[in-house]
Design an enzyme around this catalytic site. Structure first.
Site, short mmCIF file in Angstrom:
data_model
loop_
_atom_site.label_atom_id
_atom_site.label_comp_id
_atom_site.label_asym_id
_atom_site.label_seq_id
_atom_site.Cartn_x
_atom_site.Cartn_y
_atom_site.Cartn_z
N ASP A 186 47.51 43.52 48.00
CA ASP A 186 47.73 43.74 46.57
C ASP A 186 48.55 45.01 46.42
O ASP A 186 48.18 46.05 46.96
CB ASP A 186 46.40 43.91 45.83
N ASP A 210 42.15 30.48 40.68
CA ASP A 210 40.88 31.20 40.60
C ASP A 210 39.86 30.25 39.98
O ASP A 210 40.12 29.66 38.93
CB ASP A 210 41.03 32.44 39.72
#
Lengths: 262, 207
Positions: free
Chosen positions: A11, A130
């Site tokens: 990330d 997700d």
């Protein structure tokens, strides 16, 4: 024999790899290009870079960073975060990434999957998904619902149904992240991983929950997932790529070996 | 200095191929100019995507003719991925596409089979029925990175590497004289891939 892949996720925020730590917010762990090249040399099979602030800052992902990564990383990598349209995808691929990863964009405008697959080929298109356990209902037959914005917004879509729709539209791979297990380090959400893997005919990457090499071996023993995504367990130096692969090998899972150059 | 040209006809992986050579300290130049390709000392022919649109582009630009001239001249030519399929006579893709015909054979699609997904995507082993000079110091059975739905079907005399997917064994490295082509992505296969590219940069084109 095709091996099971170990994928490391980085990330990125302000050109630094960052990692959310429970109750402590995000901490920087290093430079994305250096870390990517380091993992590549250690024998990781693939990398994923997410520009985590691009959407919030309403800008495209950092194409210059992608170019730098491509000059230093010689395993496949994908890029996500801040992919807003076909032109952004084109820029990422031209910069040297193998694949682009789209998540909320695909949920909100599914047609982008068809367009991307047509323009660049399905093999370039990864769907980030997700999901959250909400219980089995008529609306959500698998029991897992698709969510966006880090789990804050439920979309009323069933995880398996959405995965199948994305495949029909031409997605080439699915990275399935469980919001319930993400960051918990207690292992992957095996049930939804198996449901989605069984339903689709594209590779599935399991994400969310890996804390030890045992969790990765368990994933491949109990589901038909094709790849395991890890982040914090390697970023903080707790485990190395090779120690994870050793434990996969011990469990009898086919793993890419270190090349033997005579 | 000897020139190494990476053919640029819009294929996505040309950037990665050039990056890989540069990381090895080897100057590689992307080029779409048939004259420059023809005059290069060695040529890499990359590729990602569909056969028909690539073939159309190669014909329109005159690159197809330049690649034929390179093969005839005896200079080393390396095909990668789609570049390993377009050198054959034809491809099953897009309802049948006539391709360059530099090695006799055709690109065929994997048969559907329980437990395998198409495309074949990920790391798989390449074993050598016979050793090619550009793989000389890499152990048979090393892993390389693949992404493809079609593979080159050629007679055994042209096979330098084989890979197994599900129950299907297919040629993954094919060659004839100064022409060598890999179905896998050398530019994305870590150290093993870089080693092969380095060997290619020094190869004299003889088997």
């Amino acid at each position: 024999m095709l091996t099971k892949r170990l994928i490391i996720c980085l990330d990125v925020r302000d050109r630094k790899v960052t990692k959310g730590v429970r109750f402590e917010g995000n901490i920087d762990v290093g430079d994305p290009v250096e870390m990517g090249a380091g993992y590549s040399n250690d024998g990781v099979d693939e990398l994923v870079f997410y520009d985590i602030m691009a959407s919030a800052e309403n800008r495209p992902c950092d194409f210059e960073m992608v170019k730098d990564i491509a000059r230093n990383v010689f395993v496949p990598f994908s890029v996500g975060g801040g992919i807003r349209n076909l032109e952004d995808m084109n820029q990422v691929l031209l910069a040297g990434a193998e694949k682009v990863s789209i998540n909320s964009l695909a949920v909100l405008s599914p047609e982008i999957i068809n367009q991307g697959a047509l323009a660049f080929g399905s093999q370039c298109m990864v769907l980030g998904m997700d999901v959250k356990f909400v219980g089995v209902s008529e609306r959500i037959p698998s029991g897992y619902e698709v969510v966006i914005h880090g789990g804050r917004k439920a979309m009323g879509k069933d995880a398996v149904a959405w995965a199948l729709e994305a495949c029909d539209r031409g997605i080439g791979e699915i990275c399935l992240n469980s919001i319930d297990t993400d960051g918990m380090k207690h292992g992957y959400e095996l049930a939804v991983t198996e449901k989605v893997s069984q339903a689709v005919n594209v590779p599935v990457i399991a994400s969310g929950g890996a804390g030890t090499p045992k969790h990765i071996a368990e994933l491949f023993e109990k589901t038909s997932a094709d790849a395991a995504l890890v982040a914090s367990m390697v970023h903080f130096g707790d485990y190395s790529v090779q120690s994870i692969k050793d434990s996969m090998r011990t469990a009898g899972i086919p793993v890419r070996g270190k090349p033997i150059i005579l | 200095m000897a020139s190494l040209i990476v053919v640029d006809y819009g294929a996505g992986n040309r950037v990665s191929v050039v990056n890989a050579f540069r990381a090895l300290g080897i100057e590689a130049k992307p080029s779409a100019d048939p004259g420059e390709i023809r005059n290069a000392d060695r040529v890499v022919f990359p590729g990602v995507g569909a056969a028909a649109s690539a073939m159309e582009r190669l014909s329109q630009t005159g690159i197809a003719g330049a690649l034929r001239a390179v093969v005839e001249s005896g200079k080393p030519l390396l095909g990668i991925c789609l570049g390993c399929q377009i050198i054959l006579d034809e491809s099953e893709e897009d309802g049948g596409t006539k391709t360059l015909g530099l090695i006799s054979g055709r690109a065929v699609r994997f048969k559907e089979e329980k437990g395998i997904k198409i495309p074949h995507m990920g790391w798989n082993q390449v074993s050598y029925p016979k050793m090619h000079p550009i793989f000389k110091n890499i152990k048979s059975g090393s892993d390389f990175y693949f992404v493809h739905s079609y593979y080159p079907q050629v007679s055994s005399e042209f096979v330098f590497g084989e890979t197994v997917y599900g129950t299907q064994k297919f040629p993954s490295l094919i060659g004839k004289d100064n022409l060598i082509a890999a179905q896998f992505h050398l530019e994305k296969s870590g150290d093993a891939g870089l080693e092969v590219l380095k060997n290619f940069s020094r190869w004299d084109g003889k088997c």
